[in-house]
Write an enzyme that holds these catalytic residues in place. Structure first.
Site, mmCIF file in Angstrom:
data_model
loop_
_atom_site.group_PDB
_atom_site.id
_atom_site.type_symbol
_atom_site.label_atom_id
_atom_site.label_comp_id
_atom_site.label_asym_id
_atom_site.label_seq_id
_atom_site.Cartn_x
_atom_site.Cartn_y
_atom_site.Cartn_z
ATOM 1 N N ARG A 20 -22.392 -50.260 -67.042
ATOM 2 C CA ARG A 20 -21.245 -50.180 -66.128
ATOM 3 C C ARG A 20 -20.833 -48.725 -65.933
ATOM 4 O O ARG A 20 -20.530 -48.298 -64.819
ATOM 5 C CB ARG A 20 -20.056 -50.990 -66.644
ATOM 6 C CG ARG A 20 -18.903 -51.053 -65.636
ATOM 7 C CD ARG A 20 -17.706 -51.832 -66.153
ATOM 8 N NE ARG A 20 -16.759 -52.121 -65.085
ATOM 9 C CZ ARG A 20 -15.786 -51.298 -64.684
ATOM 10 N NH1 ARG A 20 -15.634 -50.118 -65.268
ATOM 11 N NH2 ARG A 20 -14.985 -51.634 -63.696
ATOM 12 N N CYS A 21 -20.842 -47.949 -67.001
ATOM 13 C CA CYS A 21 -20.464 -46.537 -66.901
ATOM 14 C C CYS A 21 -21.370 -45.773 -65.947
ATOM 15 O O CYS A 21 -20.937 -44.834 -65.280
ATOM 16 C CB CYS A 21 -20.518 -45.874 -68.269
ATOM 17 S SG CYS A 21 -19.366 -46.520 -69.487
#
Length: 410
Positions: free
Chosen positions: A399-400
């Site tokens: 996600r980052c």
């Protein structure tokens, strides 16, 4: 593109992913040294060759599932084709790089003239070593100091975490003010892209929060749980006052969102952002770090009369809060590594709770978090497993490393 061909549209964490922004790690990673790790927010130095291979595998998973993959370095280069725009970016970049000596500034501008647009962007990201420029004329005291420091401009190794400098919410963005000077320069690329890139410049991209604010807000703390509910972490990197500013702006615009849930999470590096400890993987399922499952302070923020905010502390369990605001009968919190004290601590360090949903119940995860991955599968979550020995050294997960620009509406 989404409805009405608008270039930005995100009203959930799990709607089918259509367009995403990535940055393939570049030579900025090779400008990390042990002495610079703390300054540049790293704990270790990834091996670039393997990190790029892992990132390419990440991009391939996305492309194989019909996700349009855009690259930050390409969009930035395509945004500065006009001479005056390119010159403005260079000027802004030098100012934010704290280049105050006139001799150094003149030498850097001349140095940058020798690059084409893509090379210029990559060089800005990479940083400029002092030995690259030998003809600096000492015109001021500022030109003469800090001779032992190896860089004229610091590298930007955190850029492959594209989630943080801005965040797509609804049909607009938060153009974030980052906590540290090291990362705040990253937001310049987003500023120039949304103001000048042909894909965005003639569209009404709303700015819910601006990079010139004095308080900080980072994308890893911003989760769009539904078209009615946004969750934001009050964290090591995001201030409570920033959440209030954002709330007023997005409520004033008349977007579909009705509630912002502010999660007050521990202020330490292991809990850097909300998405480090909590992500959505399906309509009613979430990954979570066991350490935040105890008493967790959560505030609900709603719009009241005259565009004021109605703020209330939620006195309920996290499950009940999520059920209440997402209209769910049941909520499943899937603890990282099954809540085992040793496995959970190890896999949380490698972002076991940080997943990227590409569709409801379908996520991308790191291979090294095999305990958590097995448990996700036991709960019926489809996992696309990517290699992660080097990328994980930057302390960020799938996600980052991704910024969704368009998701299908649920």
């Amino acid at each position: 593109m989404c409805k009405n061909n608008f270039p930005l549209y995100v009203t959930s964490e799990i709607g089918k992913l259509k367009t995403v922004l990535l940055h393939r790690p570049g030579k900025e990673i090779e400008n990390l040294t042990p002495n610079l790790l703390e300054r540049l927010l790293f704990d270790d130095i990834p091996y670039l060759k393997i990190a790029q291979q892992e990132h390419d595998a990440f991009a391939k998973i996305l492309k194989d599932h019909n996700v349009e993959v855009l690259y930050l370095e390409d969009l930035a280069a395509e945004s500065i084709v006009e001479k005056n725009i390119r010159e403005n970016l260079i000027e802004d970049f030098l100012v934010e790089g704290k280049i105050s000596g006139e001799g150094i500034k003149e030498a850097l501008k001349k140095y940058f003239e020798g690059f084409n647009h893509k090379e210029l962007i990559e060089k800005m990201m990479m940083g400029v070593r002092k030995k690259e420029i030998s003809n600096v004329k000492m015109r001021s005291l500022a030109d003469a100091v800090n001779r032992d420091y190896p860089f004229l401009l610091d590298p930007m190794p955190n850029l492959y975490f594209t989630r943080d400098p801005f965040a797509t919410i609804g049909t607009g963005i938060t153009l974030n003010h980052m906590r540290t000077e090291t990362r705040n320069r990253e937001t310049l690329f987003a500023k120039y892209i949304f103001e000048n890139h042909p894909r965005f410049k003639d569209t009404d991209v709303k700015i819910w929060f601006n990079r010139h604010e004095e308080s900080s807000l980072e994308g890893g703390d911003e989760l769009v749980l539904s078209d009615k509910v946004i969750a934001i972490g009050i964290s090591e990197r995001t201030d409570a006052v920033s959440i209030e500013k954002f709330a007023k702006n997005i409520f004033r615009d008349g977007q579909s969102f009705e509630t912002i849930l502010a999660f007050n999470i521990p202020k330490k590096r292991a809990f850097m952002h909300l998405d480090t400890v909590f992500t959505m993987v399906d309509y009613d399922k979430f990954t979570i770090h066991p350490e935040i499952e105890g008493p967790l302070q959560v505030f609900s923020i709603k719009k009241s009369e005259e565009n004021q905010l109605r703020i209330q502390e939620e006195n309920a369990t996290l499950e009940d809060i999520l059920k209440k605001y997402l209209g769910l009968k049941d909520v499943t919190l899937i603890g990282c590594a099954g809540r085992d004290k040793i496995d959970a601590a190890r896999e949380q360090w490698n972002d076991g709770s940080n997943t990227l949903a590409i569709a409801p119940g379908e996520v991308i995860v790191y291979a090294r978090n095999y305990v958590t991955n097995r448990i996700l599968q036991e709960y019926g979550i489809k996992t696309h497993i990517m290699p992660s020995s080097e990328l994980s050294r930057g302390r960020g997960g799938p996600r980052c490393m991704s910024m969704p620009l368009v998701r299908e509406k649920l």
